[in-house]
Scaffold this motif. Structure first.
Motif, PDB file in Angstrom:
ATOM      1  N   GLU A   1      24.267  58.291  72.525  1.00 23.88           N
ATOM      2  CA  GLU A   1      24.632  57.209  73.215  1.00 23.88           C
ATOM      3  C   GLU A   1      26.031  57.190  73.693  1.00 23.88           C
ATOM      4  OE1 GLU A   1      21.875  54.054  73.171  1.00 23.88           O
ATOM      5  OE2 GLU A   1      19.449  55.309  74.400  1.00 23.88           O
ATOM      6  N   LYS A   2      26.116  56.981  75.063  1.00 25.48           N
ATOM      7  CA  LYS A   2      27.939  56.448  75.204  1.00 25.48           C
ATOM      8  C   LYS A   2      27.652  55.797  76.162  1.00 25.48           C
ATOM      9  CE  LYS A   2      30.240  60.191  73.368  1.00 25.48           C
ATOM     10  NZ  LYS A   2      31.746  61.469  73.215  1.00 25.48           N
ATOM     11  N   MET A   3      28.939  54.949  75.964  1.00 21.45           N
ATOM     12  CA  MET A   3      29.072  53.807  77.401  1.00 21.45           C
ATOM     13  C   MET A   3      30.184  54.588  78.474  1.00 21.45           C
ATOM     14  SD  MET A   3      28.180  50.607  78.690  1.00 21.45           S
ATOM     15  CE  MET A   3      27.658  50.113  76.935  1.00 21.45           C
ATOM     16  N   LEU A   4      30.028  54.745  79.269  1.00 21.97           N
ATOM     17  CA  LEU A   4      30.817  55.548  80.633  1.00 21.97           C
ATOM     18  C   LEU A   4      30.761  54.019  81.571  1.00 21.97           C
ATOM     19  CD1 LEU A   4      32.065  57.664  81.217  1.00 21.97           C
ATOM     20  CD2 LEU A   4      30.149  58.401  82.317  1.00 21.97           C
TER      21      LEU A   4
ATOM     22  N   LYS B   1      27.643  51.560  81.304  1.00 20.41           N
ATOM     23  CA  LYS B   1      26.451  52.089  81.566  1.00 20.41           C
ATOM     24  C   LYS B   1      26.134  53.583  80.137  1.00 20.41           C
ATOM     25  CE  LYS B   1      25.549  51.987  86.983  1.00 20.41           C
ATOM     26  NZ  LYS B   1      25.027  52.776  87.655  1.00 20.41           N
ATOM     27  N   LEU B   2      25.355  53.090  79.953  1.00 17.77           N
ATOM     28  CA  LEU B   2      24.370  53.977  78.848  1.00 17.77           C
ATOM     29  C   LEU B   2      24.083  55.274  78.965  1.00 17.77           C
ATOM     30  CD1 LEU B   2      22.945  52.148  76.323  1.00 17.77           C
ATOM     31  CD2 LEU B   2      24.710  53.304  76.067  1.00 17.77           C
ATOM     32  N   SER B   3      24.861  56.217  78.829  1.00 21.24           N
ATOM     33  CA  SER B   3      24.702  57.456  78.730  1.00 21.24           C
ATOM     34  C   SER B   3      24.616  59.040  76.624  1.00 21.24           C
ATOM     35  CB  SER B   3      25.631  58.411  80.088  1.00 21.24           C
ATOM     36  OG  SER B   3      26.496  58.499  79.366  1.00 21.24           O
ATOM     37  N   LEU B   4      23.369  59.644  77.823  1.00 19.19           N
ATOM     38  CA  LEU B   4      23.509  60.205  76.731  1.00 19.19           C
ATOM     39  C   LEU B   4      25.178  61.395  76.773  1.00 19.19           C
ATOM     40  CD1 LEU B   4      21.443  61.330  74.221  1.00 19.19           C
ATOM     41  CD2 LEU B   4      20.856  62.867  75.316  1.00 19.19           C
ATOM     42  N   GLY B   5      25.593  60.964  75.749  1.00 15.27           N
ATOM     43  CA  GLY B   5      26.861  62.553  75.829  1.00 15.27           C
ATOM     44  C   GLY B   5      27.105  63.118  74.255  1.00 15.27           C
TER      45      GLY B   5
END
Length: 88
Positions: free
Chosen positions: A40-43, A46-50
């Motif tokens: 999980e990364k903050m982009l 927003k949290l997204s799967l990276g």
């Protein structure tokens, strides 16, 4: 090198960088999941799967020798080259 980019994007990147080797397009994330690099990364708030930038060094027999996680590009190539030379 591997990423979730498609083959066209991989080819463009390969040509731009002048690589003499092929890159792996892991669109279905099979390799990413096997290597445990999805995180999980903050982009943009927003949290997204990276993909967590990682390097895996295998020896000539295919045995995993060393792993670097959360790689920062500056200086990393020197660390990997030193580890490769130590294998020889």
């Amino acid at each position: 090198g591997a990423s979730r980019d498609d083959l066209k994007a991989q080819q463009n990147f390969k040509e731009k960088q002048g690589f003499s080797f092929d890159l792996i397009a892991d669109k279905d994330e099979t390799l990413c999941q096997a290597m445990g690099v999805l995180a999980e990364k903050m982009l943009f708030g927003k949290l997204s799967l990276g993909v967590e930038r990682s390097t895996f060094l295998f020896d000539a027999d295919g045995k995993l020798n060393q792993v670097w996680r959360k790689v920062r590009v500056p200086g990393h190539v020197d660390q990997v080259l030193a580890a490769v030379k130590a294998l020889a």
